[in-house]
Design a protein around this motif. Structure first.
Motif, short mmCIF file in Angstrom:
data_model
loop_
_atom_site.label_atom_id
_atom_site.label_comp_id
_atom_site.label_asym_id
_atom_site.label_seq_id
_atom_site.Cartn_x
_atom_site.Cartn_y
_atom_site.Cartn_z
N SER A 103 0.87 -1.17 0.00
CA SER A 103 0.00 0.00 0.00
C SER A 103 0.91 1.23 0.00
O SER A 103 1.89 1.28 0.75
N VAL A 107 1.00 -4.47 -6.83
CA VAL A 107 0.17 -3.34 -6.42
C VAL A 107 -1.18 -3.44 -7.13
O VAL A 107 -1.23 -3.71 -8.34
N ASP A 153 -4.52 -1.44 -8.38
CA ASP A 153 -5.02 -0.09 -8.62
C ASP A 153 -5.98 -0.11 -9.80
O ASP A 153 -5.57 -0.35 -10.94
N GLY A 205 -7.09 1.01 -1.07
CA GLY A 205 -6.25 0.52 0.02
C GLY A 205 -5.23 1.53 0.48
O GLY A 205 -4.37 1.21 1.31
N SER A 206 -5.27 2.75 -0.07
CA SER A 206 -4.31 3.76 0.31
C SER A 206 -5.02 5.09 0.48
O SER A 206 -5.88 5.46 -0.32
#
Length: 547
Positions: free
Chosen positions: A25, A168, A170, A228-229
């Protein structure tokens, strides 16, 4: 030496893994605009704690280990086949083998700040091999792992997500919050004004009709986001089009190290200083040579509203994962009077493309080509204070950062006992030691902001050593210098050098005797601590303790 094409093939063939053993994250991504620099890597969250394992992302070897340099705190550099180097920063600890190499270097060089260079055979690593644990050292404001990728040959910054996409998640599109219009002074107006103006995007397609005449630049306040960020991230790719034709494009995939400060030109630095919000311009100032921004049509991205008609403006933003969003608005070309540009003072002008030498009684400023984003008119001011060594000079009415160092010379107005202890100090927010050398009544140093205030200061006072304590195998002492700043601190026990390490984000230094050449025997020992500041003023502290 491998050619560029061969390096690309090798780098592409290299297998990259995650630097951590949990889902990544991000608190920050590559290329985010910041004052005086782009964010040169990714910030991997560590759950707001220290001590998480950090792994090499690919095969290679540890080429460098640093302690206390450049805001990185503790850092490990790993060189990989194919021409890339990764840097792992703000670490708490190195693995024992690397820690031993650092300690050996520190004792050999009698310095708590370390820059250890290694050969390929000294510490080879494999993908996924433990090299350190995460921390909060250096210029870190909270525990995290800052990870950078570099081109080994040129040291250009590379986007780590081009190598670590698989780790990651996204699917979130970038967002434009607002656009800014920048009428060119003396050549354009927007909505009847020659001043910059911002307008929010309440939807991806604005229905309001704007009016403009003459030459106008544009910019956007935009961010990328990631599930998640909670981080507010920079945007990788932007296309600005007028009537379907691209007039400006940016792709922040790599940043040459020498171009880092050009972020202040691409971004609206003045607006950021007032609001802490970056508007990134969709036009290129003539002194800005960043290779990640491109303007077509020979106009530098400036739009010329020279016809009375509708101009269709659009922005398309895309992140490194291909998530994309388009924004549009209409500007009506509407004939209007354009206020003339004020006539500048030729004597106060600096040109971006030539050597500039600006002189006034008591001061000289040399600004080299390539240091300015555009021509700039200075507004020099000097203030004289009672008992000051020199006048206090500024050259602009607000912060104006330069791309490169400029040379300033200030004349001393009074004699001092030791001219070698004169230096230049910068006043802007906090006082900063600039340094400099004295010659024939003048002190010469280097500066990188035209808006700070500069004067000569004098330091003949010794550093301060205080708060000594001894407990178990640890010796502690506080050290600081309020003027030119502390340059060095060394300790000796019974005449033998012992390492005092600066505790991060404090003035406290600690010596671990169990890691020194001193062996415990229960006898009284003599400690001598030497502190030296940046004007070579010395302080010696002695005491006795039992160990």
């Amino acid at each position: 030496m491998l050619g560029v094409f061969s390096q690309l093939i090798l780098s592409a063939a290299l297998s990259f893994g995650s630097p951590v053993n949990y889902p990544i994250s991000l608190a920050g991504n590559f290329g985010e605009p910041r004052p005086n620099h782009f964010h040169g890597g990714i910030d991997v969250r560590t759950g707001m704690v220290e001590g998480k394992p950090v792994f090499s992302v690919a095969d290679g070897y540890v080429s460098r280990i640093t302690v206390g340099l450049g805001g990185f705190g503790n850092a490990v550099y790993v060189r990989h086949p194919g021409g890339t180097t990764t840097v792992y920063c703000h670490l708490k600890k190195f693995v024992p083998q690397l820690a031993a190499m650092v300690r050996k270097w520190q004792y050999a060089n009698q310095n708590c700040f370390a820059d250890v260079r290694l050969r390929p055979t000294d510490f080879p690593v494999a993908r996924g091999q433990l090299i350190a644990v995460s921390g909060n050292t250096g210029a870190s404001k909270a525990p995290h792992l800052h990870l950078e990728f570099h081109d080994t040959r040129t040291w250009s910054f590379l986007d780590p997500l081009d190598y670590l996409k698989d780790f990651v998640t996204d699917t979130t599109q970038p967002i434009v919050h607002a656009f800014m219009a920048y009428p060119v002074e003396g050549k354009g107006v927007f909505c009847g004004s020659r001043r910059r103006q911002s307008y929010g995007f309440v939807s991806t397609s604005l229905t309001r009709e704007f009016k403009a005449w003459g030459k106008v630049g544009f910019g956007i306040w935009a961010n990328d986001y990631m599930e998640g960020s909670f981080g507010i991230l920079g945007v990788r790719h932007v296309v600005f089009a007028v009537d379907g034709k691209t007039v400006f494009e940016s792709d922040v995939d790599s940043i040459p190290a020498l171009c880092n400060r050009m972020v202040n030109s691409w971004g609206d630095y003045d607006h950021y200083c007032r609001s802490r919000v970056w508007y990134m311009k969709s036009f290129v100032e003539p002194g800005n040579t960043l290779p990640v921004i491109y303007a077509s049509g020979g106009c530098g991205g400036i739009v010329d509203f020279s016809e009375e008609r509708d101009y269709q403006m659009s922005y398309t933003l895309t992140d490194v994962f291909g998530n994309s969003r388009r924004y549009s608005f209409t500007v009506r070309g509407s004939r209007a009077d354009i206020p003339p540009k004020p006539v500048p003072s030729v004597l106060n002008m600096l040109a971006y493309d030539r050597l500039n030498v600006f002189q006034r009684p008591g001061v000289s400023l040399v600004v080299r080509p390539g240091s300015l984003p555009d021509n700039v008119e200075l507004s020099p001011k000097v203030r004289y204070k009672h008992d000051a060594i020199s006048g206090e000079w500024s050259f602009y009415d607000r912060s104006y950062p330069l791309f490169d160092w400029a040379e300033i010379s200030i004349k001393s107005d009074r004699n001092v006992p030791h001219p070698d202890k004169l230096y230049i100090v910068s006043h802007y927010g906090v006082d900063r030691y600039i340094g400099g050398t004295f010659d024939d009544g003048w002190v010469t140093g280097r500066i990188r902001d035209l808006g700070a205030r500069y004067e000569i200061a004098y330091d003949d006072e010794s550093p301060v050593l205080t708060a000594f304590g001894a407990a178990g195998d640890r010796l502690r002492i506080a050290a600081y210098d309020a003027k030119s700043g502390l340059r060095m601190l060394k300790g000796y026990v019974d005449g033998v050098f012992v390492l005092f390490e600066r505790q991060d984000k404090s003035n406290m230094y600690v010596c671990r005797l169990s890691e020194s050449p001193i062996r415990k025997n229960g006898l009284m020992r003599k400690l001598t601590v030497l502190a030296l500041d940046n004007r070579n003023n010395k302080k010696i502290f002695t005491t006795h303790f039992r160990y």
